[in-house]
Design a protein around this motif. Sequence first.
Motif, PDB file in Angstrom:
ATOM      1  N   GLU A  70      -4.930  -4.087  -6.974  1.00 34.82           N
ATOM      2  CA  GLU A  70      -4.831  -3.147  -5.863  1.00 34.82           C
ATOM      3  C   GLU A  70      -6.157  -2.459  -5.578  1.00 34.82           C
ATOM      4  O   GLU A  70      -6.918  -2.123  -6.484  1.00 34.82           O
ATOM      5  CB  GLU A  70      -3.755  -2.098  -6.167  1.00 34.82           C
ATOM      6  CG  GLU A  70      -3.378  -1.247  -4.966  1.00 34.82           C
ATOM      7  CD  GLU A  70      -2.963  -2.100  -3.779  1.00 34.82           C
ATOM      8  OE1 GLU A  70      -3.844  -2.426  -2.942  1.00 34.82           O
ATOM      9  OE2 GLU A  70      -1.779  -2.468  -3.683  1.00 34.82           O
ATOM     10  N   TRP A  71      -6.431  -2.298  -4.301  1.00 31.92           N
ATOM     11  CA  TRP A  71      -7.571  -1.535  -3.826  1.00 31.92           C
ATOM     12  C   TRP A  71      -7.285  -0.061  -4.101  1.00 31.92           C
ATOM     13  O   TRP A  71      -6.205   0.441  -3.768  1.00 31.92           O
ATOM     14  CB  TRP A  71      -7.733  -1.796  -2.332  1.00 31.92           C
ATOM     15  CG  TRP A  71      -8.896  -1.161  -1.659  1.00 31.92           C
ATOM     16  CD1 TRP A  71     -10.091  -0.791  -2.203  1.00 31.92           C
ATOM     17  CD2 TRP A  71      -8.982  -0.850  -0.264  1.00 31.92           C
ATOM     18  NE1 TRP A  71     -10.925  -0.269  -1.247  1.00 31.92           N
ATOM     19  CE2 TRP A  71     -10.265  -0.285  -0.048  1.00 31.92           C
ATOM     20  CE3 TRP A  71      -8.115  -0.988   0.815  1.00 31.92           C
ATOM     21  CZ2 TRP A  71     -10.683   0.134   1.210  1.00 31.92           C
ATOM     22  CZ3 TRP A  71      -8.532  -0.580   2.061  1.00 31.92           C
ATOM     23  CH2 TRP A  71      -9.803  -0.026   2.254  1.00 31.92           C
ATOM     24  N   SER A 124       0.827  -1.201   0.000  1.00 30.42           N
ATOM     25  CA  SER A 124       0.000   0.000   0.000  1.00 30.42           C
ATOM     26  C   SER A 124       0.863   1.253   0.000  1.00 30.42           C
ATOM     27  O   SER A 124       1.592   1.516   0.959  1.00 30.42           O
ATOM     28  CB  SER A 124      -0.921   0.030   1.230  1.00 30.42           C
ATOM     29  OG  SER A 124      -1.591   1.276   1.306  1.00 30.42           O
ATOM     30  N   LEU A 125       0.767   2.026  -1.076  1.00 30.30           N
ATOM     31  CA  LEU A 125       1.478   3.294  -1.108  1.00 30.30           C
ATOM     32  C   LEU A 125       0.977   4.213  -0.001  1.00 30.30           C
ATOM     33  O   LEU A 125       1.758   4.917   0.643  1.00 30.30           O
ATOM     34  CB  LEU A 125       1.296   3.961  -2.472  1.00 30.30           C
ATOM     35  CG  LEU A 125       1.960   3.248  -3.660  1.00 30.30           C
ATOM     36  CD1 LEU A 125       1.515   3.887  -4.972  1.00 30.30           C
ATOM     37  CD2 LEU A 125       3.475   3.273  -3.539  1.00 30.30           C
ATOM     38  N   ILE A 180       5.960  -3.449  -2.745  1.00 28.07           N
ATOM     39  CA  ILE A 180       5.698  -4.687  -3.480  1.00 28.07           C
ATOM     40  C   ILE A 180       4.266  -4.603  -4.022  1.00 28.07           C
ATOM     41  O   ILE A 180       3.303  -4.832  -3.282  1.00 28.07           O
ATOM     42  CB  ILE A 180       5.859  -5.924  -2.576  1.00 28.07           C
ATOM     43  CG1 ILE A 180       7.269  -5.950  -1.977  1.00 28.07           C
ATOM     44  CG2 ILE A 180       5.581  -7.192  -3.362  1.00 28.07           C
ATOM     45  CD1 ILE A 180       7.544  -7.130  -1.084  1.00 28.07           C
ATOM     46  N   PRO A 181       4.092  -4.254  -5.285  1.00 24.74           N
ATOM     47  CA  PRO A 181       2.744  -4.100  -5.842  1.00 24.74           C
ATOM     48  C   PRO A 181       1.926  -5.380  -5.720  1.00 24.74           C
ATOM     49  O   PRO A 181       2.441  -6.487  -5.908  1.00 24.74           O
ATOM     50  CB  PRO A 181       3.005  -3.741  -7.308  1.00 24.74           C
ATOM     51  CG  PRO A 181       4.397  -3.199  -7.330  1.00 24.74           C
ATOM     52  CD  PRO A 181       5.140  -3.952  -6.276  1.00 24.74           C
ATOM     53  N   VAL A 222      -1.866   6.171  -4.127  1.00 27.82           N
ATOM     54  CA  VAL A 222      -1.684   7.618  -3.980  1.00 27.82           C
ATOM     55  C   VAL A 222      -0.345   8.004  -4.599  1.00 27.82           C
ATOM     56  O   VAL A 222       0.513   7.157  -4.849  1.00 27.82           O
ATOM     57  CB  VAL A 222      -1.707   8.056  -2.492  1.00 27.82           C
ATOM     58  CG1 VAL A 222      -3.051   7.783  -1.852  1.00 27.82           C
ATOM     59  CG2 VAL A 222      -0.581   7.372  -1.709  1.00 27.82           C
ATOM     60  N   GLU A 223      -0.171   9.293  -4.835  1.00 26.23           N
ATOM     61  CA  GLU A 223       1.117   9.793  -5.288  1.00 26.23           C
ATOM     62  C   GLU A 223       2.105   9.802  -4.113  1.00 26.23           C
ATOM     63  O   GLU A 223       1.732  10.121  -2.985  1.00 26.23           O
ATOM     64  CB  GLU A 223       0.972  11.213  -5.839  1.00 26.23           C
ATOM     65  CG  GLU A 223       0.157  11.305  -7.120  1.00 26.23           C
ATOM     66  CD  GLU A 223       0.865  10.683  -8.310  1.00 26.23           C
ATOM     67  OE1 GLU A 223       2.128  10.709  -8.323  1.00 26.23           O
ATOM     68  OE2 GLU A 223       0.181  10.165  -9.212  1.00 26.23           O
TER      69      GLU A 223
END
Length: 233
Positions: free
Chosen positions: A207-208, A184-185, A202-203, A213-214
Motif C-alpha cells: 500500500e501507498w 484506499s482507506l 480490499i487491502p 489513514v484512521e
Amino acid sequence: MQKQNILFNLDDTLSYCNRYFNRVIGEFADQMITWFDSITKEEVKQKQLQIDVTAISQHGLKSERFPESFVNTYKYFCDLTGKEKKKDEIQYLRELGFKVFEIPVEPIPYMGETLQLLKEEGHELYLHTGGDKANQRKKIVQLELTTYFEHRVFISEHKDTTALSDILKTIKADPKITWMVGNSLRTDIVPALEMDINAIYIPAETEWQYNVVEVNVEHTSAFLTPKFTSRSS
C-alpha cells in the motif's frame, strides 16, 4: 437478492499499480545513491514520499506530480549537499518517473470473472478512479473495462468525499443499496462512510502510505473487509 449499485476503484483494486510505482522508485533510489554518496536509499525514498504526498493537495492525482517528486527530491539533496544541479540529470529523472505510466496494466486475478458475474446478476456497476483522464482511460481500454462499466466511468483528479458526493448525485442511487469497493482507506473507504453508503475494503498487496489513514467516521452503513491475506499473482 436486491440489485445493488457497486462503485469500484481501479488501481490496486481491479488492477495492479503500486508494485510498478515501487519498482520505479527503487530505480530512482539506486540512481540517487550513485550521485550522492552521503545518503541512503531509505532517505531518498522517505523524502520522495513526503514531497509526492505534499503535492497532492495542490495538484491532485495528476500524473505529472510523480516525476516531479523525483526532480524535487534530487533538488532537495543537491541543496543539502552542495551538489550542482545538472539539467541532464533532471531530465533523466523526469523521464524515469514517467516510465511507470508506460508499463502495461495487469488485472488482479479473477477481475474479469468477478465483474462478469456481478453484471450477469443485474447489479449496476460503476468505475470511480483517481488520476488524470489520459492515463486512466488508457488502463480502462487495456483492461477492456467498458465491457462491464460501459459509460458509467468517473475519473477524479481529487478523489475525495466531494468527488464521491457529486457522483452519487449524478447517478441518484439509493444509499442503502450502494457500495464503494476499494483498497484506499483515504480515497475509497472514508468518503463512502462519510456519505453513509456501504464500503468494502480490499487491502492491496503493498500500500501507498498516502492511502493509509484512521477510519473514524460515524456511519450507519456496512463496512466490510474480506478475510484473506494475499492477492498476489
